[in-house]
Design an enzyme around this catalytic site. Structure first.
Site, PDB file in Angstrom:
ATOM      1  N   CYS A   1      -9.041 -83.630  18.243  1.00 25.55           N
ATOM      2  CA  CYS A   1      -8.471 -84.837  17.650  1.00 25.55           C
ATOM      3  C   CYS A   1      -9.553 -85.877  17.350  1.00 25.55           C
ATOM      4  O   CYS A   1     -10.175 -86.412  18.265  1.00 25.55           O
ATOM      5  CB  CYS A   1      -7.408 -85.362  18.618  1.00 25.55           C
ATOM      6  SG  CYS A   1      -7.007 -87.102  18.480  1.00 25.55           S
ATOM      7  N   CYS A  34      -9.126 -89.407  18.710  1.00 23.66           N
ATOM      8  CA  CYS A  34      -9.344 -89.417  20.165  1.00 23.66           C
ATOM      9  C   CYS A  34     -10.824 -89.614  20.468  1.00 23.66           C
ATOM     10  O   CYS A  34     -11.195 -90.301  21.424  1.00 23.66           O
ATOM     11  CB  CYS A  34      -8.874 -88.111  20.799  1.00 23.66           C
ATOM     12  SG  CYS A  34      -7.122 -87.781  20.575  1.00 23.66           S
TER      13      CYS A  34
END
Ligand code: ZN
Length: 152
Positions: A76, A79
């Site tokens: 991600c 993230c």
């Protein structure tokens, strides 16, 4: 459970990442590099503490300081953007808040249980219950505000 009216000591309940022994740690001593009572290795509380499907609920229910959890995944991109911020928060708030992280790919049960629909999601728990949540790669001040609310 500890009776907070008779003591100001607040504990964290964490499972050692090396030998998997549960340790009760005085939160105020987090900065003094506490060691696992079983294997003697450091508990490393100056960075986000990794939780799992197995350890998550016990840790949030039995720790006596607010817990900030970064729900993330390795693939991600957003993230990765907030990861350094979460690292900074872990160092800045150690002893007052437990900053933890949960890999949602490896912890599908908890991600589902806490209704994490997108990542990154930051959730703050106090006394085992969710008190604040923020989804997305938000600025540092938004994450700090979550912590401020949890400590109020
Ligand atoms: Zn250990």
């Amino acid at each position: 459970m500890t009776d907070r009216t008779t003591t100001d000591i607040r504990h964290l309940l964490l499972r050692c990442q090396f030998c998997e022994t549960w340790n009760r740690i005085d939160a105020a001593r987090a900065v003094h590099r506490p060691k696992c009572g079983s294997c003697g290795r450091p508990m490393l509380l100056d960075r986000p503490y990794p939780l799992s499907d197995e350890t998550f609920e016990r840790t949030i229910q039995e720790s006596e300081v607010p817990i900030f959890v970064d729900f993330y995944a390795d693939w991600c991109g957003p993230c990765k953007i907030i990861a350094p911020v979460v690292d900074e928060l872990a160092a800045a708030y150690q002893g007052r808040v437990l900053v933890a992280k949960l890999d949602t790919d490896r912890a599908p049960k908890m991600s589902m249980k806490f209704n994490v629909m997108g990542i990154p999601t930051a959730i703050v728990f106090r006394d085992g219950a969710e008190v604040a949540r923020q989804t997305g790669a938000v600025p540092k001040r938004a994450l700090e505000e979550l912590l401020t609310r949890a400590l109020a």
